[in-house]
Motif scaffolding. Structure first.
Motif, PDB file in Angstrom:
ATOM      1  N   THR A 110      37.352  52.976  44.793  1.00  0.00           N
ATOM      2  CA  THR A 110      36.661  52.171  43.783  1.00  0.00           C
ATOM      3  C   THR A 110      35.266  52.699  43.445  1.00  0.00           C
ATOM      4  O   THR A 110      34.727  52.347  42.407  1.00  0.00           O
ATOM      5  CB  THR A 110      36.569  50.697  44.226  1.00  0.00           C
ATOM      6  OG1 THR A 110      35.967  50.636  45.517  1.00  0.00           O
ATOM      7  CG2 THR A 110      37.938  50.046  44.260  1.00  0.00           C
ATOM      8  N   ASN A 134      34.657  38.930  35.648  1.00  0.00           N
ATOM      9  CA  ASN A 134      34.053  37.898  36.470  1.00  0.00           C
ATOM     10  C   ASN A 134      34.751  36.588  36.164  1.00  0.00           C
ATOM     11  O   ASN A 134      34.704  36.092  35.042  1.00  0.00           O
ATOM     12  CB  ASN A 134      32.562  37.794  36.170  1.00  0.00           C
ATOM     13  CG  ASN A 134      31.845  36.911  37.171  1.00  0.00           C
ATOM     14  OD1 ASN A 134      32.275  35.802  37.456  1.00  0.00           O
ATOM     15  ND2 ASN A 134      30.745  37.413  37.698  1.00  0.00           N
ATOM     16  N   SER A 139      33.556  38.632  40.985  1.00  0.00           N
ATOM     17  CA  SER A 139      33.843  39.855  40.234  1.00  0.00           C
ATOM     18  C   SER A 139      35.011  40.593  40.869  1.00  0.00           C
ATOM     19  O   SER A 139      35.102  40.696  42.095  1.00  0.00           O
ATOM     20  CB  SER A 139      32.624  40.775  40.211  1.00  0.00           C
ATOM     21  OG  SER A 139      31.580  40.156  39.493  1.00  0.00           O
ATOM     22  N   SER A 140      35.908  41.089  40.016  1.00  0.00           N
ATOM     23  CA  SER A 140      37.085  41.840  40.475  1.00  0.00           C
ATOM     24  C   SER A 140      37.320  43.018  39.546  1.00  0.00           C
ATOM     25  O   SER A 140      36.992  42.959  38.362  1.00  0.00           O
ATOM     26  CB  SER A 140      38.328  40.955  40.465  1.00  0.00           C
ATOM     27  OG  SER A 140      38.158  39.806  41.236  1.00  0.00           O
ATOM     28  N   TYR A 141      37.910  44.061  40.103  1.00  0.00           N
ATOM     29  CA  TYR A 141      38.342  45.178  39.270  1.00  0.00           C
ATOM     30  C   TYR A 141      39.652  44.803  38.601  1.00  0.00           C
ATOM     31  O   TYR A 141      40.525  44.195  39.217  1.00  0.00           O
ATOM     32  CB  TYR A 141      38.569  46.439  40.110  1.00  0.00           C
ATOM     33  CG  TYR A 141      37.307  47.073  40.628  1.00  0.00           C
ATOM     34  CD1 TYR A 141      36.465  47.790  39.775  1.00  0.00           C
ATOM     35  CD2 TYR A 141      36.952  46.963  41.967  1.00  0.00           C
ATOM     36  CE1 TYR A 141      35.310  48.370  40.247  1.00  0.00           C
ATOM     37  CE2 TYR A 141      35.793  47.549  42.447  1.00  0.00           C
ATOM     38  CZ  TYR A 141      34.978  48.244  41.578  1.00  0.00           C
ATOM     39  OH  TYR A 141      33.835  48.820  42.052  1.00  0.00           O
ATOM     40  N   LEU A 148      44.764  42.645  38.463  1.00  0.00           N
ATOM     41  CA  LEU A 148      43.553  42.576  39.278  1.00  0.00           C
ATOM     42  C   LEU A 148      43.799  43.253  40.617  1.00  0.00           C
ATOM     43  O   LEU A 148      44.894  43.144  41.179  1.00  0.00           O
ATOM     44  CB  LEU A 148      43.157  41.121  39.532  1.00  0.00           C
ATOM     45  CG  LEU A 148      42.657  40.329  38.334  1.00  0.00           C
ATOM     46  CD1 LEU A 148      42.466  38.860  38.731  1.00  0.00           C
ATOM     47  CD2 LEU A 148      41.360  40.905  37.795  1.00  0.00           C
ATOM     48  N   VAL A 150      43.647  43.147  44.302  1.00  0.00           N
ATOM     49  CA  VAL A 150      43.582  42.106  45.322  1.00  0.00           C
ATOM     50  C   VAL A 150      42.867  42.632  46.556  1.00  0.00           C
ATOM     51  O   VAL A 150      42.044  41.943  47.157  1.00  0.00           O
ATOM     52  CB  VAL A 150      45.006  41.636  45.691  1.00  0.00           C
ATOM     53  CG1 VAL A 150      44.980  40.585  46.764  1.00  0.00           C
ATOM     54  CG2 VAL A 150      45.744  41.133  44.460  1.00  0.00           C
ATOM     55  N   LYS A 151      43.183  43.862  46.941  1.00  0.00           N
ATOM     56  CA  LYS A 151      42.552  44.515  48.086  1.00  0.00           C
ATOM     57  C   LYS A 151      42.402  45.989  47.728  1.00  0.00           C
ATOM     58  O   LYS A 151      43.359  46.633  47.312  1.00  0.00           O
ATOM     59  CB  LYS A 151      43.402  44.333  49.347  1.00  0.00           C
ATOM     60  CG  LYS A 151      42.731  44.817  50.610  1.00  0.00           C
ATOM     61  CD  LYS A 151      43.541  44.450  51.843  1.00  0.00           C
ATOM     62  CE  LYS A 151      42.841  44.955  53.085  1.00  0.00           C
ATOM     63  NZ  LYS A 151      43.647  44.760  54.280  1.00  0.00           N
ATOM     64  N   SER A 152      41.218  46.527  47.932  1.00  0.00           N
ATOM     65  CA  SER A 152      40.964  47.902  47.492  1.00  0.00           C
ATOM     66  C   SER A 152      40.665  48.834  48.654  1.00  0.00           C
ATOM     67  O   SER A 152      40.346  48.394  49.755  1.00  0.00           O
ATOM     68  CB  SER A 152      39.799  47.924  46.504  1.00  0.00           C
ATOM     69  OG  SER A 152      38.618  47.473  47.133  1.00  0.00           O
TER      70      SER A 152
END
Length: 178
Positions: A110, A134, A139-141, A148, A150-152
């Protein structure tokens, strides 16, 4: 004296016959497929798609990949959208294209995300576009305005996994047409 000599030879030779410890893997980290198998509640359907499309073998081997892995709920929504009752009922070529859109031939975490396209093209031949949204103060990618993260930045032995909540759909229009 010969008994003593025999004992000395045995104490020197027998320990030398010990089997050496061989290292088979270069790392103890699981690869992409191993990670998906480790969390079947989240990724069993995507793993099933990888198996059906023949991609499990190379994603379980040495390499450097980024995988945007959709969760089971995202895959279920996708299967409904394409009119397939299950992974086995879905068109094989459609699934192959879907998998290629979710894979990059290099590791991209990321920190490399900007508002715009990623620096590496997907195996499908299209660039993925990232942005930050947002929602409710969080805020999320978001990838391709469709999923979206969820876990990066999940590090695995052969790359990075980003867990996403939906399956990505390839672009059918050029930017000019959009």
């Amino acid at each position: 004296l010969t008994g003593f000599l025999c004992i000395m030879v045995c104490t020197i030779i027998i320990p030398a016959c010990k089997k050496p410890d061989l290292v088979i893997n270069t790392t103890e980290d699981v690869n992409i497929v191993g990670y998906l198998e480790k969390y079947p509640d989240s990724f069993s359907l995507f793993k099933q798609i990888l198996d059906r499309t023949g991609n499990s073998a190379f994603l379980n081997a040495y390499g450097s990949y980024t995988c945007f892995a959709p969760t089971n709920s995202g895959v279920k929504t996708y299967l409904q959208k394409i009119g397939a009752a299950s992974v086995d009922a879905a068109d094989l070529n459609t699934l192959k294209d879907m998998v290629r859109l979710h894979l990059l031939g290099d590791t991209v975490n990321t920190a490399s995300f900007t508002d715009g396209k990623l620096p590496v093209i997907t195996m499908y031949g299209q660039y993925l576009v990232t942005a930050v949204v947002n929602t409710g103060g969080i805020s999320s990618y978001i990838i391709n305005r469709q999923a979206l993260i969820v876990k990066s930045n999940i590090k695995v032995g052969n790359g990075i996994i980003h867990s996403i909540d939906n399956v990505l759909i390839p672009a059918t229009k050029t930017i000019a047409k959009q």
